[in-house]
Design a protein around this motif. Structure first.
Motif, PDB file in Angstrom:
ATOM      1  N   GLY A  98       0.774  -1.235   0.000  1.00  0.00           N
ATOM      2  CA  GLY A  98       0.000   0.000   0.000  1.00  0.00           C
ATOM      3  C   GLY A  98       0.797   1.272   0.000  1.00  0.00           C
ATOM      4  N   HIS A  99       2.134   1.189   0.104  1.00  0.00           N
ATOM      5  CA  HIS A  99       2.887   2.409   0.416  1.00  0.00           C
ATOM      6  C   HIS A  99       2.866   3.437  -0.709  1.00  0.00           C
ATOM      7  CE1 HIS A  99       6.233   0.621  -1.892  1.00  0.00           C
ATOM      8  NE2 HIS A  99       6.853   1.796  -1.830  1.00  0.00           N
ATOM      9  N   ASP A 100       2.729   3.025  -1.971  1.00  0.00           N
ATOM     10  CA  ASP A 100       2.788   3.974  -3.085  1.00  0.00           C
ATOM     11  C   ASP A 100       1.457   4.140  -3.808  1.00  0.00           C
ATOM     12  OD1 ASP A 100       5.314   4.985  -2.896  1.00  0.00           O
ATOM     13  OD2 ASP A 100       6.188   3.797  -4.503  1.00  0.00           O
ATOM     14  N   LEU A 101       0.353   3.749  -3.203  1.00  0.00           N
ATOM     15  CA  LEU A 101      -0.942   3.844  -3.884  1.00  0.00           C
ATOM     16  C   LEU A 101      -1.311   5.282  -4.247  1.00  0.00           C
ATOM     17  CD1 LEU A 101      -3.223   1.356  -1.892  1.00  0.00           C
ATOM     18  CD2 LEU A 101      -2.031   0.964  -4.052  1.00  0.00           C
ATOM     19  N   GLY A 102      -0.823   6.245  -3.496  1.00  0.00           N
ATOM     20  CA  GLY A 102      -1.176   7.641  -3.736  1.00  0.00           C
ATOM     21  C   GLY A 102      -0.196   8.386  -4.615  1.00  0.00           C
ATOM     22  N   HIS A 103       0.776   7.673  -5.199  1.00  0.00           N
ATOM     23  CA  HIS A 103       1.766   8.367  -6.018  1.00  0.00           C
ATOM     24  C   HIS A 103       1.123   8.944  -7.268  1.00  0.00           C
ATOM     25  CE1 HIS A 103       5.894   9.487  -6.352  1.00  0.00           C
ATOM     26  NE2 HIS A 103       6.270   8.568  -5.471  1.00  0.00           N
ATOM     27  N   ALA A 104       1.524  10.155  -7.610  1.00  0.00           N
ATOM     28  CA  ALA A 104       1.020  10.828  -8.803  1.00  0.00           C
ATOM     29  C   ALA A 104       1.619  10.190 -10.054  1.00  0.00           C
ATOM     30  CB  ALA A 104       1.393  12.308  -8.746  1.00  0.00           C
ATOM     31  N   PRO A 105       1.054  10.483 -11.236  1.00  0.00           N
ATOM     32  CA  PRO A 105       1.696  10.030 -12.472  1.00  0.00           C
ATOM     33  C   PRO A 105       3.061  10.687 -12.646  1.00  0.00           C
ATOM     34  CG  PRO A 105      -0.033  11.630 -12.957  1.00  0.00           C
ATOM     35  CD  PRO A 105      -0.156  11.279 -11.500  1.00  0.00           C
ATOM     36  N   PHE A 106       3.922  10.040 -13.423  1.00  0.00           N
ATOM     37  CA  PHE A 106       5.254  10.561 -13.747  1.00  0.00           C
ATOM     38  C   PHE A 106       6.179  10.615 -12.534  1.00  0.00           C
ATOM     39  CE2 PHE A 106       2.234  13.042 -16.541  1.00  0.00           C
ATOM     40  CZ  PHE A 106       2.325  12.175 -17.620  1.00  0.00           C
ATOM     41  N   GLY A 107       5.971   9.722 -11.576  1.00  0.00           N
ATOM     42  CA  GLY A 107       6.903   9.600 -10.469  1.00  0.00           C
ATOM     43  C   GLY A 107       7.016  10.854  -9.626  1.00  0.00           C
ATOM     44  N   HIS A 108       8.244  11.129  -9.186  1.00  0.00           N
ATOM     45  CA  HIS A 108       8.443  12.264  -8.284  1.00  0.00           C
ATOM     46  C   HIS A 108       8.249  13.600  -9.000  1.00  0.00           C
ATOM     47  CE1 HIS A 108       9.647   9.943  -4.806  1.00  0.00           C
ATOM     48  NE2 HIS A 108      10.387   9.199  -5.599  1.00  0.00           N
ATOM     49  N   ALA A 109       8.389  13.601 -10.337  1.00  0.00           N
ATOM     50  CA  ALA A 109       8.139  14.845 -11.077  1.00  0.00           C
ATOM     51  C   ALA A 109       6.676  15.237 -10.968  1.00  0.00           C
ATOM     52  CB  ALA A 109       8.530  14.668 -12.541  1.00  0.00           C
ATOM     53  N   GLY A 110       5.774  14.256 -11.088  1.00  0.00           N
ATOM     54  CA  GLY A 110       4.354  14.544 -10.949  1.00  0.00           C
ATOM     55  C   GLY A 110       3.995  14.975  -9.540  1.00  0.00           C
ATOM     56  N   GLU A 111       4.612  14.331  -8.561  1.00  0.00           N
ATOM     57  CA  GLU A 111       4.378  14.713  -7.168  1.00  0.00           C
ATOM     58  C   GLU A 111       4.829  16.156  -6.926  1.00  0.00           C
ATOM     59  OE1 GLU A 111       5.323  13.099  -2.646  1.00  0.00           O
ATOM     60  OE2 GLU A 111       6.587  12.440  -4.299  1.00  0.00           O
ATOM     61  N   ALA A 112       6.014  16.493  -7.440  1.00  0.00           N
ATOM     62  CA  ALA A 112       6.535  17.849  -7.256  1.00  0.00           C
ATOM     63  C   ALA A 112       5.638  18.883  -7.921  1.00  0.00           C
ATOM     64  CB  ALA A 112       7.960  17.939  -7.804  1.00  0.00           C
ATOM     65  N   ALA A 113       5.097  18.539  -9.092  1.00  0.00           N
ATOM     66  CA  ALA A 113       4.234  19.477  -9.799  1.00  0.00           C
ATOM     67  C   ALA A 113       2.945  19.733  -9.038  1.00  0.00           C
ATOM     68  CB  ALA A 113       3.921  18.937 -11.196  1.00  0.00           C
ATOM     69  N   LEU A 114       2.317  18.673  -8.549  1.00  0.00           N
ATOM     70  CA  LEU A 114       1.098  18.850  -7.766  1.00  0.00           C
ATOM     71  C   LEU A 114       1.373  19.642  -6.492  1.00  0.00           C
ATOM     72  CD1 LEU A 114      -0.834  15.453  -7.980  1.00  0.00           C
ATOM     73  CD2 LEU A 114      -1.595  17.698  -8.777  1.00  0.00           C
ATOM     74  N   ASP A 115       2.468  19.323  -5.829  1.00  0.00           N
ATOM     75  CA  ASP A 115       2.803  20.030  -4.594  1.00  0.00           C
ATOM     76  C   ASP A 115       3.031  21.516  -4.868  1.00  0.00           C
ATOM     77  OD1 ASP A 115       3.453  20.130  -1.772  1.00  0.00           O
ATOM     78  OD2 ASP A 115       5.546  20.366  -2.391  1.00  0.00           O
ATOM     79  N   ALA A 116       3.725  21.829  -5.950  1.00  0.00           N
ATOM     80  CA  ALA A 116       4.033  23.224  -6.265  1.00  0.00           C
ATOM     81  C   ALA A 116       2.772  24.029  -6.564  1.00  0.00           C
ATOM     82  CB  ALA A 116       5.001  23.291  -7.447  1.00  0.00           C
ATOM     83  N   ILE A 117       1.900  23.487  -7.400  1.00  0.00           N
ATOM     84  CA  ILE A 117       0.711  24.255  -7.771  1.00  0.00           C
ATOM     85  C   ILE A 117      -0.252  24.385  -6.592  1.00  0.00           C
ATOM     86  CG2 ILE A 117      -0.698  22.322  -8.652  1.00  0.00           C
ATOM     87  CD1 ILE A 117      -1.468  24.213 -10.988  1.00  0.00           C
ATOM     88  N   LEU A 118      -0.315  23.379  -5.734  1.00  0.00           N
ATOM     89  CA  LEU A 118      -1.169  23.481  -4.551  1.00  0.00           C
ATOM     90  C   LEU A 118      -0.620  24.523  -3.580  1.00  0.00           C
ATOM     91  CD1 LEU A 118      -2.055  19.723  -3.959  1.00  0.00           C
ATOM     92  CD2 LEU A 118      -3.682  21.567  -4.399  1.00  0.00           C
ATOM     93  N   GLN A 119       0.692  24.564  -3.414  1.00  0.00           N
ATOM     94  CA  GLN A 119       1.276  25.577  -2.534  1.00  0.00           C
ATOM     95  C   GLN A 119       1.076  26.983  -3.094  1.00  0.00           C
ATOM     96  OE1 GLN A 119       5.069  24.968  -0.327  1.00  0.00           O
ATOM     97  NE2 GLN A 119       5.329  23.215  -1.694  1.00  0.00           N
ATOM     98  N   GLU A 120       1.370  27.149  -4.386  1.00  0.00           N
ATOM     99  CA  GLU A 120       1.326  28.478  -4.998  1.00  0.00           C
ATOM    100  C   GLU A 120      -0.082  29.060  -5.019  1.00  0.00           C
ATOM    101  OE1 GLU A 120       2.797  27.728  -8.867  1.00  0.00           O
ATOM    102  OE2 GLU A 120       4.807  27.140  -8.180  1.00  0.00           O
ATOM    103  N   GLN A 121      -1.068  28.240  -5.331  1.00  0.00           N
ATOM    104  CA  GLN A 121      -2.408  28.754  -5.595  1.00  0.00           C
ATOM    105  C   GLN A 121      -3.423  28.494  -4.487  1.00  0.00           C
ATOM    106  OE1 GLN A 121      -3.747  27.455  -9.466  1.00  0.00           O
ATOM    107  NE2 GLN A 121      -1.813  27.978 -10.466  1.00  0.00           N
ATOM    108  N   HIS A 122      -3.141  27.526  -3.597  1.00  0.00           N
ATOM    109  CA  HIS A 122      -4.167  27.158  -2.618  1.00  0.00           C
ATOM    110  C   HIS A 122      -3.637  27.000  -1.192  1.00  0.00           C
ATOM    111  CE1 HIS A 122      -6.767  26.514  -6.083  1.00  0.00           C
ATOM    112  NE2 HIS A 122      -5.798  25.796  -6.616  1.00  0.00           N
ATOM    113  N   GLY A 123      -2.359  27.217  -0.988  1.00  0.00           N
ATOM    114  CA  GLY A 123      -1.792  27.103   0.349  1.00  0.00           C
ATOM    115  C   GLY A 123      -1.834  25.703   0.910  1.00  0.00           C
TER     116      GLY A 123
END
Length: 324
Positions: A98-123
């Motif tokens: 179960g450890h990686d069930l929530g991983h975004a597409p495109f590995g850590h690049a996808g995770e970084a992209a989601l994290d960045a846009i959520l921080q920038e636009q939604h805190g």
């Protein structure tokens, strides 16, 4: 009849003591941790891992790792350590599955992209371990969650990040996850021609081994020996430091270097564009119990496979063939 566990050491987590948010009757054939493993195995999120990137985005070859093969490899080496230390192998397997069930597409690049846009636009933040827990707690079974045991949930949440797993079994998965991906990513980088065998750092190779098999044997055996009489899962100083240096080498020469870096830049662009598009077109989202639009879009985009994300991107942003 109630399922019995095999003999366990005094430090092992016990399935008969495991708690759930919603109590359940015992299963006659499976322990609580075996039931958790099976529930994870039958989720749609688990099946999607076969089309989610490990390191290389949508590779052309058939032999590169995916999130699914990575998960199976973590499970195998982690179970070996658990058995050698007389810890609960079933708990280790459930956490690993179960450890990686929530991983975004495109590995850590996808995770970084989601994290960045959520921080920038939604805190807000996006962390795949937190999303993995959300998958098993909320998103699966049509919004009802899997009702996993507390020990499995803790291991999934703390397989990475600042928190420490509450069980030794969770600590095994946390360490062996890193050991597995570094060694198997070396193999994939060699296959892709990004690295040549002679590029690997000589001092670390001398300590850990020159092949994947040799390195895994050294690292797994060292983990067992160093943890046998310890109250934590650990590595010896020599092996642990050599492994950290090898992991640092991989970040400098593979994960953050071309062509992986170039592919990661493209992947981040796709994820950011999809996130924005779905916020502007909520009618295109599938039905969900979640009312918050940002949370709904995050769940949907994070759940995409690489190829589905690329298809949706083409449909949304590239001109369609045929007459206007």
């Amino acid at each position: 009849m109630i399922a019995r566990e095999p003999p366990l050491g005094p430090r092992a987590a016990r399935a008969d003591l495991a708690g759930r948010a919603r109590p359940e009757e015992p299963d006659p054939l499976r322990t609580a941790f075996q039931r958790d493993r099976d529930r994870i195995l039958h989720t749609t999120s688990f099946r999607r891992l076969k089309h989610k990137t490990q390191v290389f985005v949508a590779p052309a070859g058939d032999h590169y790792r995916t999130r699914l093969t990575h998960t199976l490899e973590v499970s195998a080496v982690a179970r070996t350590v658990a058995r050698a230390l007389a810890l609960n192998e079933d708990l280790v397997e459930a956490i690993a599955m179960g450890h990686d069930l929530g991983h975004a597409p495109f590995g850590h690049a996808g995770e970084a992209a989601l994290d960045a846009i959520l921080q920038e636009q939604h805190g807000l933040r996006f962390e795949h371990n937190v999303q993995s827990l959300r998958v098993v707690d909320v998103l699966e079974r049509g919004g009802g969650g899997l009702n996993l045991t507390d020990a499995v949930r803790d291991g999934i949440l703390h397989h990475t990040g600042s928190g420490r797993p509450a069980t030794l079994e969770g600590q095994i998965v946390r360490l062996l996850d890193r050991i597995a991906y570094v060694n198997h990513d070396i193999e994939d980088a060699l296959r892709a021609g990004i690295l040549a065998p002679g590029d690997l750092p000589a001092d670390e190779v001398a300590v850990l081994g020159s092949t994947t098999s040799e390195r895994l044997t050294t690292l797994v055996a060292d983990c067992v020996d160093a943890s046998r009489d310890s109250d934590e899962i650990r590595q010896s100083a020599e092996i642990g430091q050599a492994f950290l240096r090898l992991r640092r080498f991989m970040f400098q020469n593979v994960y953050l270097a071309s062509p992986a870096r170039d592919e990661a830049d493209r992947a981040r662009g796709v994820v950011r564009a999809l996130f924005t598009w779905y916020l502007e077109h909520p009618e295109a989202l599938p039905p969900a119990a979640e009312a918050d639009p940002v949370r709904r879009v995050t769940d949907f985009v994070a759940g995409m496979t690489d190829r589905y994300a690329l298809r949706r991107y083409r449909e949304a942003f590239e001109p369609q063939e045929g007459p206007l």
